[in-house]
Design an enzyme around this catalytic site. Structure first.
Site, PDB file in Angstrom:
ATOM      1  N   ARG A  30     -30.892 -27.453 -69.806  1.00 59.93           N
ATOM      2  CA  ARG A  30     -30.510 -28.073 -68.536  1.00 59.93           C
ATOM      3  C   ARG A  30     -31.538 -29.105 -68.071  1.00 59.93           C
ATOM      4  NH1 ARG A  30     -29.243 -23.396 -64.423  1.00 59.93           N
ATOM      5  NH2 ARG A  30     -28.630 -25.180 -63.126  1.00 59.93           N
ATOM      6  N   TYR A  70     -23.502 -39.458 -56.956  1.00 66.11           N
ATOM      7  CA  TYR A  70     -23.812 -39.722 -55.554  1.00 66.11           C
ATOM      8  C   TYR A  70     -25.193 -39.164 -55.221  1.00 66.11           C
ATOM      9  CZ  TYR A  70     -22.228 -34.853 -54.942  1.00 66.11           C
ATOM     10  OH  TYR A  70     -22.052 -33.491 -55.053  1.00 66.11           O
ATOM     11  N   PRO A  71     -25.925 -39.833 -54.328  1.00 67.70           N
ATOM     12  CA  PRO A  71     -27.191 -39.297 -53.831  1.00 67.70           C
ATOM     13  C   PRO A  71     -26.955 -38.475 -52.575  1.00 67.70           C
ATOM     14  CG  PRO A  71     -26.950 -41.547 -53.096  1.00 67.70           C
ATOM     15  CD  PRO A  71     -25.697 -41.216 -53.873  1.00 67.70           C
ATOM     16  N   ASP A  91     -29.064 -35.930 -49.249  1.00 64.91           N
ATOM     17  CA  ASP A  91     -30.215 -35.363 -48.544  1.00 64.91           C
ATOM     18  C   ASP A  91     -29.842 -34.018 -47.949  1.00 64.91           C
ATOM     19  OD1 ASP A  91     -31.976 -37.509 -48.893  1.00 64.91           O
ATOM     20  OD2 ASP A  91     -31.330 -38.509 -47.048  1.00 64.91           O
ATOM     21  N   SER A 129     -23.388 -27.531 -47.352  1.00 61.75           N
ATOM     22  CA  SER A 129     -22.867 -28.897 -47.228  1.00 61.75           C
ATOM     23  C   SER A 129     -22.411 -29.197 -45.808  1.00 61.75           C
ATOM     24  CB  SER A 129     -21.698 -29.117 -48.193  1.00 61.75           C
ATOM     25  OG  SER A 129     -22.129 -29.120 -49.527  1.00 61.75           O
TER      26      SER A 129
END
Length: 247
Positions: A129, A143-144, A146, A221
């Site tokens: 991995r 996608y980035p 934070d 999320s």
């Protein structure tokens, strides 16, 4: 102060997204375009040689939409090698007809929640991995992101055990897509504008939507995730590069 999570770091990663200046590309003769494509494919062949020796990996995709035309994802043992690859590409004739659209610099990362007496770098599954062979899946999604640091919703002020518990719940959703979606997480704190890059690979592009939508309802999320621009694309095999660039 909350306890920082220990991370395991693998290969350095560059996402290089470019748009083609089609109007300028059309001004070249057929022979000139052919020479430029051959030169580019010679560079790609060097990447293939590195991948064959397990000293790096790469992926090449066309991008759907107007954000870019092509996405290159490059993995190498050092940041210097990424720089050399980028510079060599920039010196090609094809690069003269490419416009930089977006780039992201990071390092493949895993959170280390293993027992203290176990050396993770002796674990074959972890090594696979950290130093992955990127799949030749039909589609890519990058996608980035934070972790939020606002008021009471500050991820970095949570106790370690609470973060572990939430990340375990979060990861359970991802494991439900095993065999459907391959994920590469890369850390970018101090390297780029966001804290992580997330790269997903799948043969069925709809799995990206299903996975990301389902994760939106998870607390990690829903409460703590902040996301940058999404890029989605289709695989570009070496043998189809000439057709892609054909005028």
């Amino acid at each position: 102060m909350s306890e920082a999570t220990t991370t395991l770091d693998g290969w350095y990663c560059l996402h290089d997204l470019r748009s083609i200046d089609w109007a300028a590309w059309k001004t070249l003769s057929s022979d000139e375009r052919g020479q430029a494509v051959s030169e580019f494919l010679n560079v790609v062949e060097k990447w293939n040689d590195v991948a064959a020796t397990k000293k790096g990996s790469h992926a090449m995709y066309t991008v759907v939409g107007q954000k870019a035309d092509i996405m290159l994802m490059i993995l190498r043992p050092t940041m210097e090698e990424l720089n050399e690859i980028e510079t060599e590409l920039n010196k090609t004739t094809l690069a003269e007809y490419m416009v930089p659209a977006y780039s992201y610099v990071s390092v493949v990362e895993l959170s280390n929640y293993l027992p203290a007496d176990e050396d993770p770098y002796q674990n074959p599954q972890i090594l696979a991995r950290l130093y992955p062979e990127l799949p030749k899946a039909n589609h890519i999604c990058f996608y980035p992101m934070d972790k939020r640091r606002q008021g009471d919703d500050n991820w970095y002020m949570l106790p370690m055990e609470e973060r572990k518990k939430m990340m375990y719940s979060h990861s359970k959703i991802g494991r439900q897509y095993a065999g459907k979606v391959r994920q590469v997480i890369s850390g970018s704190v101090g390297f780029d504008d966001f804290e992580w890059g997330v790269t997903l690979f799948a043969d069925d592009v709809l799995q990206f939507k299903k996975l990301i939508y389902e994760m939106r309802f998870d607390e990690v999320s829903a409460r703590y995730g902040e996301f940058g621009t999404f890029f989605v694309g289709n695989i570009l095999p070496d043998e189809k590069v000439e057709k892609f660039l054909h005028i």
